[in-house]
Design a protein around this motif. Structure first.
Motif, short mmCIF file in Angstrom:
data_model
loop_
_atom_site.label_atom_id
_atom_site.label_comp_id
_atom_site.label_asym_id
_atom_site.label_seq_id
_atom_site.Cartn_x
_atom_site.Cartn_y
_atom_site.Cartn_z
N LYS A 1 44.69 34.76 33.69
CA LYS A 1 44.75 34.42 35.10
C LYS A 1 44.08 35.41 35.81
O LYS A 1 44.16 36.52 35.55
N LEU A 2 43.76 34.87 36.86
CA LEU A 2 42.73 35.84 37.68
C LEU A 2 43.72 36.65 38.68
O LEU A 2 43.45 37.77 38.91
N PHE A 3 44.68 35.74 39.31
CA PHE A 3 45.84 36.61 40.13
C PHE A 3 47.12 36.57 39.60
O PHE A 3 47.30 35.70 38.73
N SER A 4 47.91 37.62 39.68
CA SER A 4 49.17 37.49 39.09
C SER A 4 49.99 36.29 39.91
O SER A 4 50.75 35.55 39.32
N GLU A 5 49.78 36.07 41.35
CA GLU A 5 50.08 34.74 41.72
C GLU A 5 49.20 34.26 43.03
O GLU A 5 48.70 35.08 43.54
N GLN A 6 48.94 32.90 43.04
CA GLN A 6 48.09 32.53 44.01
C GLN A 6 48.93 32.01 45.32
O GLN A 6 49.96 31.49 45.12
N ARG A 7 48.50 32.77 46.46
CA ARG A 7 49.32 32.32 47.66
C ARG A 7 49.31 30.95 47.95
O ARG A 7 48.51 30.35 48.22
N ASP A 8 50.50 30.59 48.67
CA ASP A 8 50.54 29.18 48.95
C ASP A 8 49.53 29.14 50.11
O ASP A 8 49.55 29.81 51.18
N GLY A 9 48.91 27.94 50.29
CA GLY A 9 48.05 27.61 51.30
C GLY A 9 46.60 28.27 51.24
O GLY A 9 45.68 27.98 52.10
N LEU A 10 46.58 29.31 50.39
CA LEU A 10 45.11 29.76 50.28
C LEU A 10 44.50 29.15 49.34
O LEU A 10 44.83 29.12 47.96
N SER A 11 43.24 29.07 49.55
CA SER A 11 42.29 28.35 48.37
C SER A 11 42.05 29.55 47.37
O SER A 11 42.28 30.44 47.60
N THR A 12 41.46 29.27 46.01
CA THR A 12 41.39 30.02 44.90
C THR A 12 40.16 31.13 45.72
O THR A 12 40.19 32.31 45.17
N SER A 13 39.18 30.58 46.32
CA SER A 13 38.13 31.35 46.92
C SER A 13 38.61 32.28 47.90
O SER A 13 38.28 33.70 47.95
N ASP A 14 39.64 32.03 48.96
CA ASP A 14 40.11 32.66 49.74
C ASP A 14 40.92 34.12 49.30
O ASP A 14 40.94 35.06 49.45
N CYS A 15 41.77 33.51 48.22
CA CYS A 15 42.45 34.58 47.52
C CYS A 15 41.75 35.60 46.69
O CYS A 15 42.03 36.76 46.82
N TYR A 16 40.47 35.19 46.20
CA TYR A 16 39.40 36.07 45.59
C TYR A 16 38.93 36.92 46.55
O TYR A 16 39.13 38.12 46.36
N LYS A 17 38.73 36.59 47.63
CA LYS A 17 38.17 37.30 48.66
C LYS A 17 39.19 38.47 49.16
O LYS A 17 38.77 39.72 49.21
N GLU A 18 40.38 37.89 49.43
CA GLU A 18 41.45 38.90 49.56
C GLU A 18 41.77 39.78 48.89
O GLU A 18 42.06 40.99 49.27
N GLU A 19 41.81 39.55 47.50
CA GLU A 19 41.86 40.61 46.31
C GLU A 19 40.77 41.66 46.61
O GLU A 19 40.88 42.74 46.36
N LEU A 20 39.83 41.07 46.87
CA LEU A 20 38.46 42.12 46.85
C LEU A 20 38.60 43.09 48.01
O LEU A 20 38.69 44.25 47.89
N LEU A 21 39.01 42.32 49.15
CA LEU A 21 39.40 43.16 50.35
C LEU A 21 40.49 44.26 50.16
O LEU A 21 40.18 45.53 50.66
N ASN A 22 41.37 43.87 49.63
CA ASN A 22 42.35 44.61 49.37
C ASN A 22 42.32 45.91 48.25
O ASN A 22 42.83 46.87 48.30
#
Ligand SMILES: Nc1ncnc2c1ncn2[C@@H]1O[C@H](COP(=O)(O)OP(=O)(O)OP(=O)(O)O)[C@@H](O)[C@H]1O
Ligand SMILES: [Mg+2]
Length: 362
Positions: free
Chosen positions: A227-248
């Motif tokens: 898995k790329l993320f431990s959990e994918q947040r509701d309402g966020l696309s995979t791409s948005d989740c990915y960017k958020e992880e990078l930001l964080n």
């Protein structure tokens, strides 16, 4: 779908490993390279494996491929490529660090090689693939993906380039400055990462389908991408989740000096279907059988879903296989009509295959 055969017609090697000069005409079917230990069988396969992006089947340095005492090597391959008749020449000089590749006289980069042909290999070292680091399994999977998506190699190289850029900015300017520039780089990283991850997943899905249908004695495997993320947040696309992880992870990455999150950390997870056991916990023999099972399924899925077939390199594959499995494998190899190069110190045990093959004696 019409399958186009891609195959080597002839090649020459100069100052490559122990081979000073070698010129070979080969069959577009099965070629068996026979010779004693140390005669250069694996070196020949290695030279062919360099017709794909990366450092070949030994993952060696190009310097090490130079015949002792020489300061350059060259390989010339005449082949029927995806784009028709071609000559691919590679040469390497010690002073220059990188290898130079040309296709019909025009310079190309190594990631472009997948536009012309694909090469798949199995070596004795790969039998331990399930117990080594994820990077080795990931590279193994990516080489299979090249067959489905010729852009995959280029994307990986672009992805690595952007990750290096991000690391540089984080190191030189810190994670709190240059936020807009970091944002631009992270958008680019995300775009490539999602395409790479999707291509890997699609290849795995096709291979899994083939595994479930293949009728051989080799054990069936369950294939998964970690898995790329431990959990994918509701309402966020995979791409948005990915960017958020990078930001964080900017602060942490700035401290570590490397990217702690991303598709360069994905793992190719293999489980023994019947035993419901991770491949790394299986016995040595079971691991070898699982590896062969994955290779057979990848070939099967490539044959079913692409127009072009890869060239297959099998280094000492038949060693330690029982007679039944040797026969099944021989049968499969001849039935696929792929151009195959097999090395062995002895024909004994594979006489059936040898009858239908071009024998190259060293
Ligand atoms: N850069 C080099 N220059 C000269 N010889 C080299 C170089 N690199 C490796 N060799 C030697 O080349 C020989 C051939 O190696 P290779 O692995 O191709 O043999 P092989 O036929 O596959 O043997 P085996 O049956 O043991 O697998 C070996 O003796 C090796 O030590
Ligand atoms: Mg060898």
């Amino acid at each position: 779908m019409r399958i186009e055969n891609v195959y080597l017609e002839s090649f020459s090697l100069a100052s490559f490993r122990n081979l000073s000069e070698l010129l070979l005409n080969v069959s577009n079917g099965v070629n068996i390279i026979v010779g004693p230990n140390g005669s250069g069988k694996t070196s020949i396969l290695e030279s062919i494996s360099l017709l794909s992006p990366g450092k070949g089947l030994k993952a060696a340095n190009f310097d090490d491929m130079c015949k002792y005492g020489e300061d350059s090597w060259e390989t010339r391959f005449k082949l029927n490529s995806k784009l028709g008749a071609a000559e691919i020449i590679t040469n390497f000089r010690m002073q220059e660090k990188s290898r130079k590749i040309s296709y019909n006289g025009s310079k190309i980069s190594s990631t472009e090689l997948t536009n012309f042909l694909n090469v798949i290999w199995v070596t004795p070292q790969m039998e331990g693939i399930f117990s080594t680091s994820p990077s080795i399994r990931r590279r193994f999977l990516d080489r299979i993906v090249y067959n489905f998506d010729p852009q995959h190699a280029k994307r990986l190289s672009k992805y690595e380039h952007y990750v290096r850029e991000r690391n540089k900015v984080l190191a030189q300017r810190g994670w709190e400055s240059e936020t807009s520039w970091l944002g631009v780089i992270e958008d680019k990283i995300t775009e490539e990462a999602i395409a790479i991850s999707n291509a890997r997943q699609e290849a795995i899905d096709l291979m899994q389908k083939s595994i479930n249908c293949l009728a051989t004695d080799f054990p069936k495997a369950n294939l998964k991408l970690s898995k790329l993320f431990s959990e994918q947040r509701d309402g966020l696309s995979t791409s948005d989740c990915y960017k958020e992880e990078l930001l964080n992870s900017r602060a942490k990455d700035s401290y570590l000096g490397r990217a702690s999150f991303g598709i360069h950390r994905s793992d190719f997870v293999v489980t023994h279907q019947v035993k419901q056991r991770l491949a790394r916990l299986c016995s040595t023999g079971e691991q070898k059988a699982l590896l062969i099972s994955i290779i057979l399924s990848s070939i099967d899925s490539i044959l079913k879903s692409t127009n072009f077939v890869p060239i297959l390199l099998l280094d000492e594959l038949f060693v330690h296989l029982d007679e039944e499995r040797r026969e099944q494998l021989s049968e499969y190899i001849t039935s696929t009509k792929l151009q195959t190069f097999i090395t062995t110190t002895d024909i004994i045990g594979i006489e059936y295959l040898a009858l239908k093959s071009n024998i190259i004696e060293l």
